[in-house]
Design a protein around this motif. Structure first.
Motif, mmCIF file in Angstrom:
data_model
loop_
_atom_site.group_PDB
_atom_site.id
_atom_site.type_symbol
_atom_site.label_atom_id
_atom_site.label_comp_id
_atom_site.label_asym_id
_atom_site.label_seq_id
_atom_site.Cartn_x
_atom_site.Cartn_y
_atom_site.Cartn_z
ATOM 1 N N UNK A 1 0.819 -1.211 0.000
ATOM 2 C CA UNK A 1 0.000 0.000 0.000
ATOM 3 C C UNK A 1 0.855 1.265 0.000
ATOM 4 N N UNK A 2 1.891 1.295 0.842
ATOM 5 C CA UNK A 2 2.695 2.517 0.946
ATOM 6 C C UNK A 2 3.455 2.793 -0.346
ATOM 7 N N UNK B 1 -5.764 2.062 -8.317
ATOM 8 C CA UNK B 1 -4.700 1.336 -7.631
ATOM 9 C C UNK B 1 -5.185 -0.076 -7.336
ATOM 10 N N UNK B 2 -4.316 -1.060 -7.591
ATOM 11 C CA UNK B 2 -4.673 -2.459 -7.362
ATOM 12 C C UNK B 2 -3.545 -3.164 -6.615
ATOM 13 N N UNK B 3 -3.916 -4.170 -5.810
ATOM 14 C CA UNK B 3 -2.930 -4.880 -4.995
ATOM 15 C C UNK B 3 -2.424 -6.152 -5.656
ATOM 16 N N UNK B 4 -3.031 -6.574 -6.758
ATOM 17 C CA UNK B 4 -2.548 -7.768 -7.459
ATOM 18 C C UNK B 4 -3.009 -7.743 -8.913
ATOM 19 N N UNK B 5 -2.436 -8.649 -9.708
ATOM 20 C CA UNK B 5 -2.598 -8.591 -11.149
ATOM 21 C C UNK B 5 -3.998 -8.820 -11.664
ATOM 22 N N UNK B 6 -4.726 -9.769 -11.074
ATOM 23 C CA UNK B 6 -6.065 -10.073 -11.571
ATOM 24 C C UNK B 6 -7.011 -8.888 -11.430
ATOM 25 N N UNK B 7 -6.947 -8.220 -10.281
ATOM 26 C CA UNK B 7 -7.816 -7.055 -10.101
ATOM 27 C C UNK B 7 -7.409 -5.927 -11.037
ATOM 28 N N UNK B 8 -6.110 -5.815 -11.317
ATOM 29 C CA UNK B 8 -5.646 -4.801 -12.269
ATOM 30 C C UNK B 8 -6.183 -5.096 -13.661
ATOM 31 N N UNK B 9 -6.120 -6.360 -14.066
ATOM 32 C CA UNK B 9 -6.606 -6.744 -15.388
ATOM 33 C C UNK B 9 -8.102 -6.484 -15.503
ATOM 34 N N UNK B 10 -8.827 -6.762 -14.436
ATOM 35 C CA UNK B 10 -10.264 -6.503 -14.421
ATOM 36 C C UNK B 10 -10.549 -5.007 -14.539
ATOM 37 N N UNK B 11 -9.751 -4.201 -13.830
ATOM 38 C CA UNK B 11 -9.935 -2.750 -13.884
ATOM 39 C C UNK B 11 -9.665 -2.207 -15.281
ATOM 40 N N UNK B 12 -8.679 -2.768 -15.958
ATOM 41 C CA UNK B 12 -8.341 -2.300 -17.305
ATOM 42 C C UNK B 12 -9.486 -2.525 -18.283
ATOM 43 N N UNK B 13 -10.251 -3.575 -18.047
ATOM 44 C CA UNK B 13 -11.355 -3.888 -18.951
ATOM 45 C C UNK B 13 -12.488 -2.872 -18.841
ATOM 46 N N UNK C 1 2.285 2.059 -3.398
ATOM 47 C CA UNK C 1 1.289 2.624 -4.318
ATOM 48 C C UNK C 1 1.052 4.097 -4.006
ATOM 49 N N UNK C 2 0.925 4.403 -2.731
ATOM 50 C CA UNK C 2 0.668 5.779 -2.328
ATOM 51 C C UNK C 2 1.835 6.697 -2.681
ATOM 52 N N UNK C 3 3.052 6.223 -2.445
ATOM 53 C CA UNK C 3 4.235 7.039 -2.736
ATOM 54 C C UNK C 3 4.360 7.299 -4.231
ATOM 55 N N UNK C 4 4.132 6.261 -5.042
ATOM 56 C CA UNK C 4 4.236 6.428 -6.493
ATOM 57 C C UNK C 4 3.132 7.343 -7.003
ATOM 58 N N UNK C 5 1.942 7.188 -6.471
ATOM 59 C CA UNK C 5 0.819 8.059 -6.838
ATOM 60 C C UNK C 5 1.181 9.518 -6.586
ATOM 61 N N UNK C 6 1.710 9.791 -5.405
ATOM 62 C CA UNK C 6 2.060 11.167 -5.041
ATOM 63 C C UNK C 6 3.137 11.731 -5.964
ATOM 64 N N UNK C 7 4.160 10.927 -6.248
ATOM 65 C CA UNK C 7 5.259 11.404 -7.086
ATOM 66 C C UNK C 7 4.793 11.700 -8.505
ATOM 67 N N UNK C 8 3.978 10.815 -9.064
ATOM 68 C CA UNK C 8 3.471 11.037 -10.422
ATOM 69 C C UNK C 8 2.672 12.332 -10.474
ATOM 70 N N UNK C 9 1.811 12.529 -9.489
ATOM 71 C CA UNK C 9 0.973 13.731 -9.440
ATOM 72 C C UNK C 9 1.810 14.994 -9.345
ATOM 73 N N UNK C 10 2.878 14.937 -8.551
ATOM 74 C CA UNK C 10 3.717 16.116 -8.347
ATOM 75 C C UNK C 10 4.622 16.411 -9.540
ATOM 76 N N UNK C 11 5.051 15.365 -10.247
ATOM 77 C CA UNK C 11 6.054 15.540 -11.297
ATOM 78 C C UNK C 11 5.479 15.980 -12.634
ATOM 79 N N UNK C 12 4.291 15.512 -12.987
ATOM 80 C CA UNK C 12 3.774 15.812 -14.328
ATOM 81 C C UNK C 12 2.252 15.808 -14.311
ATOM 82 N N UNK C 13 1.655 16.983 -14.527
ATOM 83 C CA UNK C 13 0.199 17.076 -14.470
ATOM 84 C C UNK C 13 -0.483 16.530 -15.723
ATOM 85 N N UNK C 14 0.302 15.999 -16.670
ATOM 86 C CA UNK C 14 -0.300 15.327 -17.820
ATOM 87 C C UNK C 14 -0.801 13.934 -17.446
#
Length: 252
Positions: free
Chosen positions: A18-19, A40-52, A21-34
Protein backbone atom coordinates in the motif's frame (compact mmCIF):
# COMPACT_ATOMS: atom_id res chain seq x y z
CA UNK A 1 -13.52 10.74 -36.86
CA UNK A 2 -14.73 11.82 -33.41
CA UNK A 3 -12.38 10.83 -30.61
CA UNK A 4 -13.12 10.47 -26.89
CA UNK A 5 -12.03 13.37 -24.72
CA UNK A 6 -8.60 12.95 -23.10
CA UNK A 7 -7.77 15.53 -20.46
CA UNK A 8 -4.98 13.49 -18.84
CA UNK A 9 -3.15 10.27 -19.42
CA UNK A 10 -4.84 7.93 -16.96
CA UNK A 11 -2.56 5.71 -14.88
CA UNK A 12 -3.13 2.42 -13.05
CA UNK A 13 -0.69 1.32 -10.33
CA UNK A 14 -0.49 -2.38 -9.41
CA UNK A 15 1.56 -3.18 -6.29
CA UNK A 16 0.72 -5.30 -3.25
CA UNK A 17 2.40 -2.80 -0.90
CA UNK A 18 0.00 0.00 0.00
CA UNK A 19 2.70 2.52 0.95
CA UNK A 20 4.49 1.93 -2.37
CA UNK A 21 1.29 2.62 -4.32
CA UNK A 22 0.67 5.78 -2.33
CA UNK A 23 4.23 7.04 -2.74
CA UNK A 24 4.24 6.43 -6.49
CA UNK A 25 0.82 8.06 -6.84
CA UNK A 26 2.06 11.17 -5.04
CA UNK A 27 5.26 11.40 -7.09
CA UNK A 28 3.47 11.04 -10.42
CA UNK A 29 0.97 13.73 -9.44
CA UNK A 30 3.72 16.12 -8.35
CA UNK A 31 6.05 15.54 -11.30
CA UNK A 32 3.77 15.81 -14.33
CA UNK A 33 0.20 17.08 -14.47
CA UNK A 34 -0.30 15.33 -17.82
CA UNK A 35 -0.71 12.09 -15.84
CA UNK A 36 -3.44 11.24 -13.35
CA UNK A 37 -3.57 8.08 -11.24
CA UNK A 38 -7.16 6.84 -11.46
CA UNK A 39 -6.82 3.29 -10.15
CA UNK A 40 -4.70 1.34 -7.63
CA UNK A 41 -4.67 -2.46 -7.36
CA UNK A 42 -2.93 -4.88 -4.99
CA UNK A 43 -2.55 -7.77 -7.46
CA UNK A 44 -2.60 -8.59 -11.15
CA UNK A 45 -6.07 -10.07 -11.57
CA UNK A 46 -7.82 -7.06 -10.10
CA UNK A 47 -5.65 -4.80 -12.27
CA UNK A 48 -6.61 -6.74 -15.39
CA UNK A 49 -10.26 -6.50 -14.42
CA UNK A 50 -9.93 -2.75 -13.88
CA UNK A 51 -8.34 -2.30 -17.30
CA UNK A 52 -11.36 -3.89 -18.95
CA UNK A 53 -13.68 -1.27 -17.50
CA UNK A 54 -11.52 1.84 -17.13
CA UNK A 55 -9.95 4.18 -19.68
CA UNK A 56 -6.23 3.64 -18.94
CA UNK A 57 -3.22 4.71 -21.00
CA UNK A 58 -0.36 3.78 -18.61
CA UNK A 59 0.24 0.93 -16.15
CA UNK A 60 2.96 0.79 -13.48
CA UNK A 61 3.17 -2.73 -12.06
CA UNK A 62 5.36 -4.43 -9.49
CA UNK A 63 6.85 -7.77 -10.55
CA UNK A 64 6.24 -9.66 -7.32
CA UNK A 65 2.54 -9.76 -6.40
CA UNK A 66 0.26 -12.53 -5.09
CA UNK A 67 -1.78 -14.42 -7.66
CA UNK A 68 -1.02 -12.98 -11.09
CA UNK A 69 2.43 -11.39 -10.90
CA UNK A 70 3.60 -8.34 -12.83
CA UNK A 71 5.19 -10.27 -15.70
CA UNK A 72 2.01 -12.21 -16.38
CA UNK A 73 -0.01 -9.02 -16.09
CA UNK A 74 2.30 -7.28 -18.57
CA UNK A 75 1.87 -10.18 -20.99
CA UNK A 76 -1.92 -10.02 -20.72
CA UNK A 77 -1.85 -6.26 -21.27
CA UNK A 78 0.33 -6.67 -24.35
CA UNK A 79 -2.13 -9.20 -25.77
CA UNK A 80 -5.43 -7.56 -24.82
CA UNK A 81 -4.59 -3.85 -24.66
CA UNK A 82 -1.56 -3.31 -26.95
CA UNK A 83 -1.87 0.50 -26.89
CA UNK A 84 -1.38 0.67 -23.10
CA UNK A 85 2.14 1.63 -21.99
CA UNK A 86 3.42 -0.71 -19.26
CA UNK A 87 6.28 0.04 -16.85
CA UNK A 88 7.68 -2.64 -14.51
CA UNK A 89 8.65 -1.83 -10.90
CA UNK A 90 11.39 -4.07 -9.59
CA UNK A 91 13.96 -4.62 -6.85
CA UNK A 92 17.58 -5.43 -7.62
CA UNK A 93 16.90 -9.15 -7.13
CA UNK A 94 14.33 -9.02 -9.96
CA UNK A 95 16.56 -7.15 -12.40
CA UNK A 96 16.92 -10.07 -14.82
CA UNK A 97 13.14 -10.44 -14.90
CA UNK A 98 12.82 -6.77 -15.74
CA UNK A 99 15.17 -7.14 -18.70
CA UNK A 100 13.17 -10.15 -19.85
CA UNK A 101 9.99 -8.10 -19.61
CA UNK A 102 11.44 -5.43 -21.91
CA UNK A 103 11.87 -8.07 -24.60
CA UNK A 104 8.21 -9.00 -24.16
CA UNK A 105 6.89 -5.55 -24.93
CA UNK A 106 7.14 -3.75 -21.58
CA UNK A 107 7.98 -0.10 -22.25
CA UNK A 108 10.47 0.44 -19.41
CA UNK A 109 11.35 -0.50 -15.84
CA UNK A 110 12.07 1.37 -12.60
CA UNK A 111 14.17 0.12 -9.70
CA UNK A 112 12.69 0.33 -6.21
CA UNK A 113 12.76 2.57 -4.31
CA UNK A 114 11.69 4.77 -7.21
CA UNK A 115 13.60 8.06 -7.35
CA UNK A 116 11.90 11.22 -8.58
CA UNK A 117 14.64 11.79 -11.16
CA UNK A 118 14.23 8.34 -12.73
CA UNK A 119 10.45 8.53 -12.60
CA UNK A 120 10.49 11.96 -14.23
CA UNK A 121 12.61 10.59 -17.06
CA UNK A 122 10.25 7.66 -17.63
CA UNK A 123 7.19 9.92 -17.56
CA UNK A 124 8.80 12.13 -20.17
CA UNK A 125 9.50 9.14 -22.41
CA UNK A 126 5.93 7.89 -21.98
CA UNK A 127 4.54 11.32 -22.86
CA UNK A 128 6.65 11.39 -26.01
CA UNK A 129 5.49 7.92 -27.01
CA UNK A 130 1.85 8.84 -26.51
CA UNK A 131 2.26 12.13 -28.34
CA UNK A 132 3.78 10.20 -31.26
CA UNK A 133 0.60 8.14 -31.30
CA UNK A 134 -1.33 11.37 -31.79
CA UNK A 135 0.97 12.50 -34.57
CA UNK A 136 0.81 9.18 -36.41
CA UNK A 137 -2.93 9.67 -36.77
CA UNK A 138 -2.53 13.35 -37.64
CA UNK A 139 -5.61 15.33 -38.47
CA UNK A 140 -7.92 12.41 -37.71
CA UNK A 141 -7.09 12.69 -34.02
CA UNK A 142 -7.69 16.41 -33.86
CA UNK A 143 -10.87 16.24 -35.89
CA UNK A 144 -13.78 16.45 -33.48
CA UNK A 145 -11.58 17.09 -30.47
CA UNK A 146 -12.50 19.56 -27.77
CA UNK A 147 -10.40 22.64 -27.08
CA UNK A 148 -8.94 20.90 -24.02
CA UNK A 149 -7.84 17.89 -26.05
CA UNK A 150 -6.24 20.13 -28.68
CA UNK A 151 -4.39 22.04 -25.96
CA UNK A 152 -3.11 18.75 -24.51
CA UNK A 153 -1.92 17.66 -27.94
CA UNK A 154 -0.04 20.94 -28.36
CA UNK A 155 1.53 20.61 -24.90
CA UNK A 156 2.83 17.14 -25.70
CA UNK A 157 4.03 18.29 -29.12
CA UNK A 158 6.03 21.12 -27.54
CA UNK A 159 7.45 18.78 -24.89
CA UNK A 160 8.61 16.40 -27.59
CA UNK A 161 10.05 19.03 -29.95
CA UNK A 162 11.41 21.73 -27.62
CA UNK A 163 15.00 20.98 -28.66
CA UNK A 164 14.21 21.97 -32.25
CA UNK A 165 12.89 25.16 -33.82
CA UNK A 166 9.14 25.31 -33.22
CA UNK A 167 6.93 27.43 -35.45
CA UNK A 168 3.52 27.68 -33.79
CA UNK A 169 1.99 29.14 -36.94
CA UNK A 170 3.16 26.14 -38.95
CA UNK A 171 1.81 23.71 -36.35
CA UNK A 172 -1.53 25.52 -36.32
CA UNK A 173 -1.91 25.61 -40.10
CA UNK A 174 -1.03 21.93 -40.33
CA UNK A 175 -4.22 21.12 -38.46
CA UNK A 176 -6.41 23.87 -39.87
CA UNK A 177 -6.23 26.30 -36.94
CA UNK A 178 -4.80 29.77 -36.46
CA UNK A 179 -1.88 30.36 -34.10
CA UNK A 180 -4.05 32.85 -32.19
CA UNK A 181 -6.66 30.14 -31.57
CA UNK A 182 -4.05 27.64 -30.36
CA UNK A 183 -2.50 30.24 -28.07
CA UNK A 184 -5.89 31.17 -26.64
CA UNK A 185 -7.03 27.63 -25.83
CA UNK A 186 -3.59 26.66 -24.50
CA UNK A 187 -3.48 29.68 -22.19
CA UNK A 188 -7.00 28.99 -20.96
CA UNK A 189 -6.16 25.34 -20.23
CA UNK A 190 -2.71 25.77 -18.66
CA UNK A 191 -2.52 29.37 -17.49
CA UNK A 192 0.39 30.33 -19.75
CA UNK A 193 0.98 30.84 -23.45
CA UNK A 194 2.59 28.15 -25.63
CA UNK A 195 5.69 30.31 -26.09
CA UNK A 196 5.97 30.83 -22.34
CA UNK A 197 5.63 27.08 -21.73
CA UNK A 198 8.25 26.38 -24.39
CA UNK A 199 10.70 28.82 -22.81
CA UNK A 200 10.11 27.34 -19.38
CA UNK A 201 10.81 23.73 -20.37
CA UNK A 202 13.85 24.77 -22.42
CA UNK A 203 15.36 26.67 -19.50
CA UNK A 204 14.60 23.81 -17.10
CA UNK A 205 16.43 21.46 -19.46
CA UNK A 206 19.37 23.87 -19.68
CA UNK A 207 19.56 24.10 -15.88
CA UNK A 208 19.70 20.31 -15.58
CA UNK A 209 22.40 20.03 -18.24
CA UNK A 210 24.51 22.77 -16.69
CA UNK A 211 24.53 20.99 -13.35
CA UNK A 212 24.73 17.36 -14.48
CA UNK A 213 27.12 17.57 -17.47
CA UNK A 214 30.37 19.25 -18.48
CA UNK A 215 29.07 20.30 -21.88
CA UNK A 216 30.15 23.80 -22.99
CA UNK A 217 27.55 26.51 -22.50
CA UNK A 218 27.01 26.81 -26.25
CA UNK A 219 26.33 23.08 -26.51
CA UNK A 220 23.93 23.22 -23.55
CA UNK A 221 22.05 25.93 -25.40
CA UNK A 222 21.83 23.81 -28.54
CA UNK A 223 20.60 20.78 -26.60
CA UNK A 224 17.95 22.94 -24.94
CA UNK A 225 16.58 24.45 -28.14
CA UNK A 226 18.76 27.57 -28.40
CA UNK A 227 21.28 27.28 -31.27
CA UNK A 228 22.24 30.95 -30.84
CA UNK A 229 24.50 31.17 -27.76
CA UNK A 230 23.95 34.90 -27.27
CA UNK A 231 20.18 34.52 -27.33
CA UNK A 232 20.41 31.50 -25.02
CA UNK A 233 22.51 33.38 -22.46
CA UNK A 234 20.22 36.40 -22.58
CA UNK A 235 17.08 34.30 -22.16
CA UNK A 236 18.65 32.20 -19.40
CA UNK A 237 19.63 35.31 -17.46
CA UNK A 238 16.17 36.79 -17.88
CA UNK A 239 14.55 33.62 -16.54
CA UNK A 240 16.95 32.81 -13.69
CA UNK A 241 18.71 36.06 -12.82
CA UNK A 242 22.10 34.50 -13.63
CA UNK A 243 24.04 33.79 -16.79
CA UNK A 244 24.64 30.08 -17.58
CA UNK A 245 28.28 30.10 -16.46
CA UNK A 246 27.50 31.68 -13.10
CA UNK A 247 24.56 29.31 -12.58
CA UNK A 248 26.85 26.32 -13.14
CA UNK A 249 29.58 27.62 -10.81
CA UNK A 250 27.22 28.29 -7.90
CA UNK A 251 25.82 24.76 -8.12
CA UNK A 252 29.00 22.80 -8.82
Amino acid sequence: MCMRRIEHYNVLIADDEFHMRQALNRKITELDDSFRVVCECAEGLSALSALAGTDIQVVFTDIRMPGMDGLRLAGEIQERFPDIVTVILTGYADFEYAKEAIHKGVFDYLLKPVSEEELSGVLEKIALKLSELYELQGEDLLSGKSAGDTALFLKQYLKKNFRTEVDLGEVASRFGFTSAYLSRIFSKEYGESPSRYLTRIRIEEAKKLLVSTNEPVARVGELSGYPDQFYFSRTFRKETGENPTAYRKTRA
